[in-house]
Design an enzyme around this catalytic site. Structure first.
Site: not given
Ligand code: UD1
Ligand code: UDP
Length: 443
Positions: A209
């Site tokens: 991601h």
């Molecule tokens: C965010 C965090 C990242 C973290 C990740 C965990 C920041 C800058 N990024 O990234 O550090 O590792 O969460 O998963 O804070 N979207 C949906 N549904 C949701 C949420 C998001 O469809 O419930 C889509 C939206 O189109 C959005 C994109 O995902 O534009 C990215 O979401 P965003 O919260 O900006 O960042 P993440 O990539 O989720």
């Molecule tokens: N995770 C989950 N379901 C998924 C993918 C990840 O429960 O389909 C959990 C995973 O075990 C870990 C956390 O989500 O604890 C990691 O989240 P993510 O990779 O979104 O964020 P990051 O750790 O990179 O900030």
């Protein structure tokens, strides 16, 4: 008197890593919890599912920031969090990690001169192009107390000039979460049946991601081609919405969906994810939390990044960085396939802790509260002019602990360097020997 604590969280990894702490706080009559959801993650399987799986209380407030640019998310959250703090008057505000939610929480708190506690403080990738790295650094500046997961994270903060007395090295709550999930996942998850996963091929779990990977078409394209070529493995890919959206825009989603050796799913709940993770041959990931969990579960981790803020996983031997180099990726998978111990890590102490991190944090918060050190007006930590100098220790008849050295010499030790010149965190009971160098902070 109870401690009014506002916990602000908004994304999947924050719910997972905060769950053990939230549960202890709910049970502890000395605390009064205000749980605030920022709404950064809002899909059921990135948010509500985790509240159910981890048995978390409903948030008292949901800010519902939703998606948008970083400036929008941070700006909106800072304004809303400011209002909430003024209305609910917590003694302390706590967040975990490095998302936009965490940055906004710390900034709003700092500007109100309130006490912000940061969990998982001090980890650094040293890659400022990574949005989370900027969030971590700025949050560090806004925090009053820093709960660092490892000595290395504590040292990063010391090198940034953070006062040693405000840093507590406590481990990472991810260990608490993993240990508490093990049994539940075994008994409750039916994911193998649901996804019709057959066990005749080795399973490789994928999560991707990071913008640096999934926002670039060429990266995703070559990744799909690579896994297509690895047809002796069963890949399982719970897709993050950001990645799915990009794949659709890049017109690559169908290509991935049509691969016979890949099962694509929506993001999974924690119990289901854990169930597959613990039975996988290895995991391919750019996630932060998964690098840590892989170490705990002894599942080899191939990290699709060029750097990591979790270098402990590399030193421990549970993870390897391959970036987006697909030849390296393949070669690592074959090493894992042929050597059952490869990338399973050392059997020595887990660098992220013992599963009691949440308990330690609670204890420290109570001690700070009892000493009136959670109150910014009372604390000297924020207004000291440092007077730093480096000295070499000599003429010690025998080693002396940091705390005893400080009392005897009326100094504060900010950092110490051992005989080899390596920086060490000055834990109270660390022994100081002749030829050590001490960076003193006497004020
Ligand atoms: C965010 C965090 C990242 C973290 C990740 C965990 C920041 C800058 N990024 O990234 O550090 O590792 O969460 O998963 O804070 N979207 C949906 N549904 C949701 C949420 C998001 O469809 O419930 C889509 C939206 O189109 C959005 C994109 O995902 O534009 C990215 O979401 P965003 O919260 O900006 O960042 P993440 O990539 O989720
Ligand atoms: N995770 C989950 N379901 C998924 C993918 C990840 O429960 O389909 C959990 C995973 O075990 C870990 C956390 O989500 O604890 C990691 O989240 P993510 O990779 O979104 O964020 P990051 O750790 O990179 O900030």
């Amino acid at each position: 008197m109870s401690i009014r604590i506002a916990i602000i969280a908004g994304t999947r990894p924050e719910f997972i890593k905060l769950a053990p702490l939230i549960k202890l706080i709910v049970e502890d009559r000395q605390f009064n919890l205000i749980l605030i959801h920022s709404g950064q993650h809002y899909d059921r399987n990135l948010s509500l599912k985790f509240f159910e799986d981890l048995d978390l209380p409903n948030p008292a407030i949901n800010i519902e920031v939703g998606s948008g640019t970083h400036a929008y998310q941070i700006g909106f959250l800072v304004q809303e969090i400011e209002k909430i703090i003024l209305e609910t008057e917590p003694d302390i505000i706590l967040s975990q990690g490095d998302t936009n939610t965490v940055l906004a929480s710390s900034l709003a708190t700092r500007k109100l001169n309130k006490c912000f506690l940061h969990l998982e403080a001090g980890i650094r990738s040293f890659d400022k192009k990574m949005p989370e790295e900027v969030n971590r650094i700025v949050t560090g500046i806004c925090s009053m107390y820093h709960f660092a997961p490892t000595e290395r994270a504590g040292l990063n903060l010391l090198f940034e000039g953070v006062d040693r007395e405000s840093i507590f090295i406590v481990g990472n709550t991810i260990v608490d979460s993993v240990l508490q999930t093990r049994e539940l996942s075994e008994t409750k998850s039916k994911i193998f049946k649901k996804l019709n996963i057959k066990n005749n091929l080795p399973i490789i779990l994928i999560t991707l991601h990071r913008p640096a990977n999934v926002d670039i078409r060429e990266n995703v394209k070559k990744f799909i081609e690579t896994i297509k070529s690895l047809n002796n493995f069963q890949f399982i890919f719970p897709i993050h919405p950001r990645t799915k959206k990009n794949l659709i825009n890049f017109k690559l989603y169908n290509k991935l969906e049509n691969l016979e050796n890949v099962i694509i799913t929506e993001p999974l709940g924690y119990l289901d994810f854990y169930s597959i993770f613990s039975k996988s041959l290895c995991v391919l990931t750019d996630s932060g939390g998964i690098q840590e969990e892989a170490l705990i579960l002894r599942v080899p981790c191939i990290t699709l990044r060029n750097n990591t803020e979790r270098p402990e996983t590399l030193e421990y031997g549970s993870s390897v960085l391959v970036g987006m180099d697909m030849n390296k990726l393949k070669s690592e998978i074959f090493k894992i396939k042929t050597n059952s111990e490869y990338l399973k890590g050392k059997s020595t102490k887990n660098p992220f802790g013992d599963g009691k991190t949440s308990e330690r944090i609670i204890q420290i918060i109570k001690e700070l509260y009892n000493k009136n050190l959670l109150n910014l007006d009372q604390s000297k930590l924020w207004s000291r002019i440092p007077n730093r100098n480096l000295i070499e220790v000599e003429h010690l008849k025998e080693p002396i602990t940091v705390i005893n050295y400080e009392i005897a010499n009326r100094v504060k030790i900010q950092m110490l360097f051992n005989v080899k010149g390596a920086p060490c965190f000055p834990y109270d009971h660390k022994l100081i020997r002749n030829q050590y160098k001490l960076l003193l902070n006497s004020n």
